[in-house]
Design a protein around this motif. Structure first.
Motif, mmCIF file in Angstrom:
data_model
loop_
_atom_site.group_PDB
_atom_site.id
_atom_site.type_symbol
_atom_site.label_atom_id
_atom_site.label_comp_id
_atom_site.label_asym_id
_atom_site.label_seq_id
_atom_site.Cartn_x
_atom_site.Cartn_y
_atom_site.Cartn_z
ATOM 1 N N ALA A 149 0.834 -1.204 0.000
ATOM 2 C CA ALA A 149 0.000 0.000 0.000
ATOM 3 C C ALA A 149 0.867 1.253 0.000
ATOM 4 O O ALA A 149 0.541 2.246 -0.660
ATOM 5 C CB ALA A 149 -0.910 -0.014 1.231
ATOM 6 N N TRP A 150 1.972 1.190 0.735
ATOM 7 C CA TRP A 150 2.896 2.323 0.800
ATOM 8 C C TRP A 150 3.451 2.631 -0.597
ATOM 9 O O TRP A 150 3.490 3.779 -1.035
ATOM 10 C CB TRP A 150 4.033 1.978 1.759
ATOM 11 C CG TRP A 150 5.092 3.036 1.881
ATOM 12 C CD1 TRP A 150 6.279 3.086 1.196
ATOM 13 C CD2 TRP A 150 5.071 4.199 2.723
ATOM 14 N NE1 TRP A 150 6.990 4.189 1.569
ATOM 15 C CE2 TRP A 150 6.269 4.899 2.494
ATOM 16 C CE3 TRP A 150 4.151 4.717 3.633
ATOM 17 C CZ2 TRP A 150 6.584 6.084 3.160
ATOM 18 C CZ3 TRP A 150 4.460 5.903 4.289
ATOM 19 C CH2 TRP A 150 5.660 6.579 4.054
ATOM 20 N N ARG A 151 3.883 1.589 -1.277
ATOM 21 C CA ARG A 151 4.465 1.750 -2.614
ATOM 22 C C ARG A 151 3.397 2.224 -3.597
ATOM 23 O O ARG A 151 3.646 3.099 -4.417
ATOM 24 C CB ARG A 151 5.049 0.406 -3.055
ATOM 25 C CG ARG A 151 5.972 0.519 -4.252
ATOM 26 C CD ARG A 151 6.423 -0.866 -4.681
ATOM 27 N NE ARG A 151 7.599 -1.332 -3.978
ATOM 28 C CZ ARG A 151 7.748 -2.546 -3.462
ATOM 29 N NH1 ARG A 151 6.768 -3.403 -3.542
ATOM 30 N NH2 ARG A 151 8.865 -2.900 -2.876
ATOM 31 N N LYS A 152 2.202 1.635 -3.466
ATOM 32 C CA LYS A 152 1.109 1.973 -4.377
ATOM 33 C C LYS A 152 0.719 3.444 -4.252
ATOM 34 O O LYS A 152 0.324 4.085 -5.224
ATOM 35 C CB LYS A 152 -0.108 1.087 -4.064
ATOM 36 C CG LYS A 152 -1.140 1.027 -5.170
ATOM 37 C CD LYS A 152 -2.218 0.015 -4.814
ATOM 38 C CE LYS A 152 -3.372 0.078 -5.814
ATOM 39 N NZ LYS A 152 -4.463 -0.812 -5.431
ATOM 40 N N ALA A 153 0.860 3.981 -3.045
ATOM 41 C CA ALA A 153 0.515 5.387 -2.817
ATOM 42 C C ALA A 153 1.617 6.321 -3.330
ATOM 43 O O ALA A 153 1.508 7.539 -3.217
ATOM 44 C CB ALA A 153 0.271 5.618 -1.327
ATOM 45 N N GLY A 154 2.668 5.735 -3.890
ATOM 46 C CA GLY A 154 3.728 6.553 -4.477
ATOM 47 C C GLY A 154 4.731 7.082 -3.474
ATOM 48 O O GLY A 154 5.482 8.025 -3.775
ATOM 49 N N ASN A 155 4.781 6.493 -2.309
ATOM 50 C CA ASN A 155 5.721 6.946 -1.281
ATOM 51 C C ASN A 155 7.106 6.316 -1.487
ATOM 52 O O ASN A 155 7.224 5.265 -2.123
ATOM 53 C CB ASN A 155 5.174 6.582 0.105
ATOM 54 C CG ASN A 155 3.900 7.316 0.405
ATOM 55 O OD1 ASN A 155 3.839 8.540 0.290
ATOM 56 N ND2 ASN A 155 2.840 6.595 0.743
#
Lengths: 270, 44
Positions: B21-27
């Motif tokens: 989810a972290w990666r998906k949010a572009g973080n």
């Protein structure tokens, strides 16, 4: 087994191929029983023994090759997924890798006879970069031994299998009842565990966007992000949240000594 | 594990959806440092 006899008599090689392939890729289907039955059907003259052997071998090898290449491509990720089913995923990966490194070739020869190991061996060989020619050499021998042993046993003892089949008809109902009770008990247990932990689930969950926002605020110095994945640290290109630290789940007692109690700790996995 | 830490007095939160989810949010993410990698044996 009566049903199996009927299925193999009617659908023969196709059914056998499907069951052998399914077992090779880890699905819980009884390839040994299918091979045994196919061997018996071959003895009755409805199938050809050499074709039973060939179809069984090729199907097993196809499944093994699929898992081998998946292991090759995915690195340790596929093994990580398979190890999630074990009691201790971290130990599962480490022990499997070390054991297979020492005895990989021999393991491939008898792996088919051991549930669990049969599914783990091909992806392990792939993950550990075993040469394809070497894998094929040992896996083919192992699969041939397995297919041959069961098909031949079915062929040689086909008369005994008929008698067993008759006995199984009466035992079948009792087995189904026992299986049903066991399955119901297992489902009830899982529901109990789910409800218990859901009721106790008081750990606050923070969405990724909210955490990112907090990290840009003044509170950032009071925050610690910790990666608690039990696996994911084996591939050279592994990634983690920028600025996070690793907490080794299997070494929690030692890890706790270094954790600050005055900071908010944000845990993540997967 | 989160529950264990909480019981020991740590202020614990769980990132919903984890790394995915972290990666998906572009973080931002980073490569795991070599020192943290666990070296498993390979045949090559």
């Amino acid at each position: 087994m009566t049903d199996l006899l009927s299925l193999i008599s009617h659908h023969g090689y196709l059914f056998l191929a499907a069951v052998c392939f399914a077992e090779a890729i880890g699905l819980p289907l009884p390839a040994a029983l299918a091979l045994l039955t196919a061997g018996a059907v071959a003895a009755y003259g409805d199938l050809h023994f050499y074709l039973v052997f060939g179809v069984g071998l090729l199907s097993m090898m196809s499944g093994d090759l699929l898992l081998y290449f998946m292991g090759r491509v995915s690195g340790w990720a596929l093994l990580g997924i398979l190890c999630r089913l074990s009691a201790n995923p971290e130990t599962c990966i480490l022990r499997s890798a070390e054991y297979f490194y020492r005895r990989g070739k021999q393991t491939l020869l008898f792996a088919k006879f051991i549930p669990g190991i049969n599914t783990m061996s091909p992806p392990l060989a792939g993950s550990m970069k075993m040469r394809l020619s070497q894998f094929l050499q040992f896996d083919t021998l192992g699969a041939a031994f397995y297919v041959g042993a069961y098909a031949l046993a079915g062929y040689l003892f086909s008369d005994a299998l008929r008698a067993i089949t008759r006995g199984l008809r009466s035992a079948g109902f009792a087995a189904e009842v026992i299986f049903g009770i066991g399955l119901s008990a297992y489902i009830a247990y899982r529901i109990w565990v789910y409800r218990k932990y859901r009721l106790l689930d008081v750990i606050p969950r923070v969405p990724a966007a909210e955490l990112a926002r907090r990290l840009t605020s003044d509170a950032a110095h009071n925050m610690l992000i910790a990666d608690v994945r039990s696996h994911g640290y084996y591939d050279a290109d592994s990634e983690r949240i920028a600025g996070s630290i690793r907490i080794e789940p299997n070494n929690l007692i030692e890890e706790i000594k270094n954790l600050p109690k005055d900071r908010e700790i944000y845990l993540y996995c997967t | 594990m989160a529950r264990e830490l909480q019981q020991l007095g740590f202020k614990v939160f769980v990132i919903a959806g984890g790394l995915r989810a972290w990666r998906k949010a572009g973080n931002p993410v980073e490569r795991v440092p070599d020192d943290d990698l666990v070296k498993l044996p390979t045949f090559s």
